[in-house]
Design a protein around this motif. Structure first.
Motif, PDB file in Angstrom:
ATOM      1  N   TRP A 107      -3.577   5.823   4.005  1.00 52.09           N
ATOM      2  CA  TRP A 107      -3.771   5.196   2.694  1.00 52.09           C
ATOM      3  C   TRP A 107      -5.256   5.145   2.336  1.00 52.09           C
ATOM      4  CZ3 TRP A 107      -6.045   0.781   0.544  1.00 52.09           C
ATOM      5  CH2 TRP A 107      -5.647   0.497  -0.776  1.00 52.09           C
ATOM      6  N   PHE A 108      -6.113   4.829   3.296  1.00 58.90           N
ATOM      7  CA  PHE A 108      -7.555   4.778   3.036  1.00 58.90           C
ATOM      8  C   PHE A 108      -8.117   6.150   2.679  1.00 58.90           C
ATOM      9  CE2 PHE A 108      -7.694   0.904   5.940  1.00 58.90           C
ATOM     10  CZ  PHE A 108      -7.817   0.028   4.885  1.00 58.90           C
ATOM     11  N   TRP A 127      -8.955   3.233  -2.369  1.00 65.02           N
ATOM     12  CA  TRP A 127      -9.060   1.846  -1.905  1.00 65.02           C
ATOM     13  C   TRP A 127     -10.232   1.111  -2.532  1.00 65.02           C
ATOM     14  CZ3 TRP A 127     -13.376  -0.134   0.252  1.00 65.02           C
ATOM     15  CH2 TRP A 127     -14.259   0.706   0.941  1.00 65.02           C
ATOM     16  N   TYR A 179     -13.689   2.371   6.014  1.00 59.24           N
ATOM     17  CA  TYR A 179     -12.523   1.745   5.417  1.00 59.24           C
ATOM     18  C   TYR A 179     -12.661   0.220   5.387  1.00 59.24           C
ATOM     19  CZ  TYR A 179     -10.628   6.277   6.931  1.00 59.24           C
ATOM     20  OH  TYR A 179     -10.429   7.611   7.147  1.00 59.24           O
ATOM     21  N   HIS A 196       0.875  -1.174   0.000  1.00 60.25           N
ATOM     22  CA  HIS A 196       0.000   0.000   0.000  1.00 60.25           C
ATOM     23  C   HIS A 196       0.913   1.225   0.000  1.00 60.25           C
ATOM     24  CE1 HIS A 196      -2.289  -3.303   1.808  1.00 60.25           C
ATOM     25  NE2 HIS A 196      -3.346  -2.753   1.244  1.00 60.25           N
TER      26      HIS A 196
END
Length: 232
Positions: free
Chosen positions: A157-158, A186, A198, A109
């Motif tokens: 990252w989400f 994502w 998420y 990721h």
């Protein structure tokens, strides 16, 4: 993993020995517990690539090494963390979450500031009611601060927007309480969970004592609350 409901490992051992006779597997080393660690031979590695779906990555080939007199050298590359990750997948498969092909390890990721967060395990098992889940396996060896940092990086990252997504629309939608996961990166990579938010991230703790694991869980819950508690 393929026979998680067996009460003993005799069938697995018989299968491995049959594969060994065919030149597809070999014993890598014997562990302190007395168990043998098996790996694929070069021939078995090639055959596995032909049998498995194209989207499944096969681990790197562990080549057989020899000493100066031509005798096989036992490897010391056994990784307890890797074994714990595989065991986690095996236990959850046995509990009905997906199949052996639902799992992948070390999925990257990438974050915009140059860091890549690797998930120990990723699961895609929509038939079991869990479209996707990321798992981190901890043998109570890493500092709790490191675990919190992992959650922070997953959080970051989400939050990444999908390519060409309009940041102003995302902010406006979130302000109104509307679903925004379709705007994020994502949702282009993992199946939709059917819920706003998420992809679930689970921590699996193993090793040490039950008291040490319980203490670690409490400390992680308290220290990382900002990243998983959610907002109304």
């Amino acid at each position: 993993m393929l026979r998680p409901t067996d009460r003993h490992d005799r069938i697995t051992r018989d299968t491995l020995n049959a594969l060994k006779e065919s030149g597809l597997t070999r014993v890598e080393t014997r562990l302190e517990s007395g168990h043998q660690l098996w790996v694929l031979t070069e021939k078995g590695h090639k055959e596995a690539k032909l049998l498995l779906p194209k989207n499944v990555r096969v681990s790197a080939l562990r080549k057989l090494e020899f000493d100066d007199e031509g005798r096989p050298v036992e490897s010391d590359g056994y990784d307890e963390h890797a074994a714990a990750v595989t065991l986690t997948a095996a236990v959850l498969t046995g509990a009905g979450y997906g199949t052996p092909l639902s799992w992948q390890t070390e999925i990257a990721h990438r974050l915009p500031y140059g860091y890549t967060q690797y998930a120990d395990l990723t699961m895609r098992a929509p038939d079991a009611g869990v479209p996707a889940m990321l798992l981190e396996v901890d043998r109570v060896t890493e500092p709790v601060d490191d675990l919190v940092a992992k959650l922070r990086r997953y959080y970051e990252w989400f939050e990444l927007l999908a390519p060409k997504a309009d940041a102003n629309k995302e902010r406006a939608a979130r302000h109104e309480g509307a679903a925004v996961h379709a705007i994020r990166l994502w949702s282009r990579i993992y199946p939709a969970t059917g819920r706003e938010g998420y992809v679930p991230v689970a921590f699996v703790f193993t090793g040490k004592t039950a008291e040490q694991r319980a203490s670690r869980i409490r400390r992680l819950e308290q220290a990382a609350r900002a990243y998983f508690a959610g907002e109304p």
